[in-house]
Design a protein around this motif. Structure first.
Motif, mmCIF file in Angstrom:
data_model
loop_
_atom_site.group_PDB
_atom_site.id
_atom_site.type_symbol
_atom_site.label_atom_id
_atom_site.label_comp_id
_atom_site.label_asym_id
_atom_site.label_seq_id
_atom_site.Cartn_x
_atom_site.Cartn_y
_atom_site.Cartn_z
ATOM 1 N N TYR A 40 0.789 -1.234 0.000
ATOM 2 C CA TYR A 40 0.000 0.000 0.000
ATOM 3 C C TYR A 40 0.819 1.280 0.000
ATOM 4 O O TYR A 40 0.696 2.108 0.894
ATOM 5 C CB TYR A 40 -1.004 -0.030 1.167
ATOM 6 C CG TYR A 40 -1.908 -1.233 1.039
ATOM 7 C CD1 TYR A 40 -3.011 -1.198 0.208
ATOM 8 C CD2 TYR A 40 -1.608 -2.432 1.704
ATOM 9 C CE1 TYR A 40 -3.818 -2.321 0.048
ATOM 10 C CE2 TYR A 40 -2.407 -3.552 1.548
ATOM 11 C CZ TYR A 40 -3.505 -3.484 0.724
ATOM 12 O OH TYR A 40 -4.289 -4.588 0.555
ATOM 13 N N PHE A 48 -5.504 -0.991 -5.403
ATOM 14 C CA PHE A 48 -6.450 -1.724 -4.558
ATOM 15 C C PHE A 48 -7.865 -1.168 -4.726
ATOM 16 O O PHE A 48 -8.840 -1.930 -4.812
ATOM 17 C CB PHE A 48 -6.022 -1.712 -3.087
ATOM 18 C CG PHE A 48 -7.016 -2.444 -2.227
ATOM 19 C CD1 PHE A 48 -7.242 -3.802 -2.419
ATOM 20 C CD2 PHE A 48 -7.764 -1.778 -1.283
ATOM 21 C CE1 PHE A 48 -8.200 -4.483 -1.671
ATOM 22 C CE2 PHE A 48 -8.720 -2.448 -0.527
ATOM 23 C CZ PHE A 48 -8.939 -3.808 -0.720
ATOM 24 N N TYR A 57 -14.263 -9.301 -8.041
ATOM 25 C CA TYR A 57 -13.922 -9.073 -6.621
ATOM 26 C C TYR A 57 -15.213 -8.727 -5.871
ATOM 27 O O TYR A 57 -15.548 -7.562 -5.633
ATOM 28 C CB TYR A 57 -12.864 -7.965 -6.504
ATOM 29 C CG TYR A 57 -12.182 -7.936 -5.151
ATOM 30 C CD1 TYR A 57 -11.220 -8.879 -4.805
ATOM 31 C CD2 TYR A 57 -12.506 -6.976 -4.206
ATOM 32 C CE1 TYR A 57 -10.600 -8.867 -3.568
ATOM 33 C CE2 TYR A 57 -11.897 -6.948 -2.956
ATOM 34 C CZ TYR A 57 -10.937 -7.895 -2.652
ATOM 35 O OH TYR A 57 -10.330 -7.878 -1.410
ATOM 36 N N LEU A 59 -16.018 -9.063 -2.823
ATOM 37 C CA LEU A 59 -15.940 -8.709 -1.398
ATOM 38 C C LEU A 59 -16.492 -7.305 -1.103
ATOM 39 O O LEU A 59 -17.345 -7.139 -0.229
ATOM 40 C CB LEU A 59 -14.484 -8.775 -0.894
ATOM 41 C CG LEU A 59 -13.841 -10.157 -0.761
ATOM 42 C CD1 LEU A 59 -13.324 -10.658 -2.092
ATOM 43 C CD2 LEU A 59 -12.715 -10.144 0.262
ATOM 44 N N GLY A 161 -13.614 -4.948 4.993
ATOM 45 C CA GLY A 161 -12.918 -5.454 3.815
ATOM 46 C C GLY A 161 -12.258 -6.798 3.978
ATOM 47 O O GLY A 161 -11.524 -7.232 3.115
ATOM 48 N N SER A 162 -12.459 -7.444 5.134
ATOM 49 C CA SER A 162 -11.775 -8.705 5.427
ATOM 50 C C SER A 162 -10.259 -8.527 5.502
ATOM 51 O O SER A 162 -9.510 -9.462 5.210
ATOM 52 C CB SER A 162 -12.134 -9.804 4.412
ATOM 53 O OG SER A 162 -11.912 -11.085 4.988
ATOM 54 N N SER A 163 -9.829 -7.333 5.920
ATOM 55 C CA SER A 163 -8.385 -7.138 6.114
ATOM 56 C C SER A 163 -7.860 -8.044 7.220
ATOM 57 O O SER A 163 -6.672 -8.384 7.235
ATOM 58 C CB SER A 163 -8.082 -5.678 6.454
ATOM 59 O OG SER A 163 -8.399 -4.875 5.337
ATOM 60 N N ASN A 166 -5.866 -10.971 6.173
ATOM 61 C CA ASN A 166 -4.465 -10.894 5.767
ATOM 62 C C ASN A 166 -3.507 -11.233 6.911
ATOM 63 O O ASN A 166 -2.291 -11.285 6.717
ATOM 64 C CB ASN A 166 -4.152 -9.525 5.162
ATOM 65 C CG ASN A 166 -4.923 -9.266 3.867
ATOM 66 O OD1 ASN A 166 -5.473 -8.200 3.667
ATOM 67 N ND2 ASN A 166 -4.994 -10.248 2.983
ATOM 68 N N PHE A 216 -1.267 -5.090 -9.067
ATOM 69 C CA PHE A 216 -1.152 -4.785 -7.628
ATOM 70 C C PHE A 216 -0.025 -5.615 -7.006
ATOM 71 O O PHE A 216 0.824 -5.097 -6.263
ATOM 72 C CB PHE A 216 -2.507 -5.115 -7.014
ATOM 73 C CG PHE A 216 -2.621 -5.029 -5.522
ATOM 74 C CD1 PHE A 216 -2.653 -3.801 -4.881
ATOM 75 C CD2 PHE A 216 -2.767 -6.186 -4.747
ATOM 76 C CE1 PHE A 216 -2.815 -3.729 -3.496
ATOM 77 C CE2 PHE A 216 -2.925 -6.121 -3.381
ATOM 78 C CZ PHE A 216 -2.942 -4.885 -2.747
ATOM 79 N N MET A 252 -1.150 -15.445 -2.524
ATOM 80 C CA MET A 252 -0.595 -14.729 -3.680
ATOM 81 C C MET A 252 0.922 -14.836 -3.628
ATOM 82 O O MET A 252 1.534 -14.727 -2.561
ATOM 83 C CB MET A 252 -1.006 -13.258 -3.687
ATOM 84 C CG MET A 252 -2.464 -13.062 -4.000
ATOM 85 S SD MET A 252 -2.878 -11.564 -4.934
ATOM 86 C CE MET A 252 -1.931 -10.290 -4.161
ATOM 87 N N GLU A 280 1.131 -12.652 -0.086
ATOM 88 C CA GLU A 280 -0.101 -12.427 0.688
ATOM 89 C C GLU A 280 -0.825 -13.731 0.980
ATOM 90 O O GLU A 280 -0.869 -14.639 0.146
ATOM 91 C CB GLU A 280 -1.056 -11.509 -0.097
ATOM 92 C CG GLU A 280 -2.296 -11.109 0.696
ATOM 93 C CD GLU A 280 -3.187 -10.122 -0.042
ATOM 94 O OE1 GLU A 280 -3.334 -8.998 0.436
ATOM 95 O OE2 GLU A 280 -3.721 -10.493 -1.106
HETATM 96 C C1 AVI Z 1 -7.084 -5.820 1.793
HETATM 97 N N1 AVI Z 1 -7.328 -7.252 1.650
HETATM 98 C C2 AVI Z 1 -8.447 -7.682 2.474
HETATM 99 C C3 AVI Z 1 -7.445 -7.708 0.258
HETATM 100 C C4 AVI Z 1 -7.755 -9.222 0.218
HETATM 101 O O1 AVI Z 1 -8.708 -9.569 -0.457
HETATM 102 O O2 AVI Z 1 -7.073 -9.981 0.898
HETATM 103 C C5 AVI Z 1 -6.179 -7.409 -0.519
HETATM 104 C C6 AVI Z 1 -6.200 -7.987 -1.883
HETATM 105 N N2 AVI Z 1 -5.280 -8.750 -2.386
HETATM 106 C C7 AVI Z 1 -5.580 -9.082 -3.605
HETATM 107 N N3 AVI Z 1 -6.742 -8.563 -3.926
HETATM 108 C C8 AVI Z 1 -7.136 -7.847 -2.845
#
Ligand code: AVI
Length: 319
Positions: A40, A48, A57, A59, A161-163, A166, A216, A252, A280
């Motif tokens: 970030y 993002f 996506y 979410l 955001g379900s952070s 991570n 990203f 990832m 990630e």
């Molecule tokens: C911020 N976080 C919750 C995102 C996720 O879905 O884990 C980050 C992300 N990585 C790839 N796409 C989005």
């Protein structure tokens, strides 16, 4: 009400030095890895935001629908005149769905991306003149503290955001337990959590057709070059994202397309062709599984909302 943002410069030096040290440690490890918090910088934050608009996506838009539908119930649980703290506030978009219903007296956005934080909190202050807006530039995954002067007020910590995904589950539990320590009695946590689901839906979300998630992921390499002078060619890496079912998480990676060496100051970090740099984990939960984790962290799971397809969940955890 004064519309200026009160800025709290909390742990900046720590954040800058920790980037270099973490990169050296991550490239020296086996397997190689880097923390997703380093995605970030300004460009990564913008990418993002773009991921959140991608059709695959689910979410973001699912969580937003849940928040809109539940906003009155959330407001009733929380009560007015609280301090609303947003962890990883980014563009401060989701909070707008709650502000009118919740009517907090103060808002504090905490983010690791300084420019992004300032821009978004300034916009928030301009759009909600009745709200006292604070911004803290901080790495809340390392140190969690509410700035002097606003600690002590009944607080709702908003972590959308379900952070939380991570963090790996033990770290997620430890983080929530630490958060609990800084929140006064009567406070709560409003947290978005992505749910376990079909592999195809999950994998599509992290492999969008427009290639934004790939950009990203690869931006991390560009950031290594821009900020630390690492000699690296992003085109020598591929984006890889897949669902690890045994661990209930999307992983990832950046996969080296050839044998190559990354150079940072005196350090030389060799990669074989096909070798991965793990960038990630995005852990997925069942509702019961997340509630059990929250209980272990010392909370009472008071309410949970989900969407008709059970793609995503939003939890209210009381202290
Ligand atoms: C911020 N976080 C919750 C995102 C996720 O879905 O884990 C980050 C992300 N990585 C790839 N796409 C989005």
């Amino acid at each position: 009400m004064n519309q200026a943002v009160r800025f709290h410069d909390q742990h900046v030096v720590e954040a800058q030095t920790s980037f270099r040290d973490a990169v050296i440690a991550g490239l020296s490890a086996t397997p190689k890895s880097l923390s997703p918090k380093f995605f970030y910088d300004r460009r990564g934050s913008l990418l993002f935001e773009s991921i959140c608009q991608q059709p695959e996506y689910y979410l973001t838009r699912t969580e937003e629908c849940i928040l809109v539908d539940a906003s009155d119930e959330i407001a009733a649980l929380v009560g007015p005149d609280s301090l609303l703290v947003e962890l990883g506030s980014g563009a401060s978009r989701k909070i707008r769905l709650l502000l009118e219903a919740m009517r907090p007296s103060r808002y504090l956005g905490i983010d690791i991306s300084r420019d992004f934080l300032l821009e978004s909190t300034r916009r928030l202050a301009a759009d909600y003149p009745w709200l006292e807006v604070h911004a803290a530039w901080a790495d809340f995954s390392r140190r969690l503290a509410l700035p002097d002067g606003i600690a002590g007020q009944r607080t709702v910590a908003f972590f959308p955001g379900s952070s939380i995904g991570n963090f790996e589950p033990p770290a997620a539990q430890a983080f929530l337990a630490r958060l609990r320590q800084v929140l006064p009695d009567g406070s709560g946590v409003l947290i978005g959590v992505d749910l376990v689901k079909d592999r195809a839906v999950l994998e599509a979300a992290y492999n969008d057709a427009a290639g934004v998630t790939a950009a990203f992921n690869l931006n991390l390499l560009e950031r290594l070059h821009r900020e630390l002078g690492v000699e690296v060619e992003p085109e020598n890496f591929d984006h890889l994202a897949y669902y690890n079912e045994a661990e209930s998480r999307i992983e990832m990676h950046l996969v080296s397309r050839c044998r190559q060496t990354l150079r940072l100051e005196e350090g030389h970090f060799a990669l074989e062709e096909g070798e991965r740099l793990h960038t990630e984990n995005s852990c997925k939960y069942s509702i019961a599984g997340f509630q059990a984790l929250a209980k272990r962290a010392g909370y009472e799971p008071t309410a949970v909302w989900t969407d008709p397809r059970h793609l995503f969940s939003v939890h209210y955890l009381s202290i």
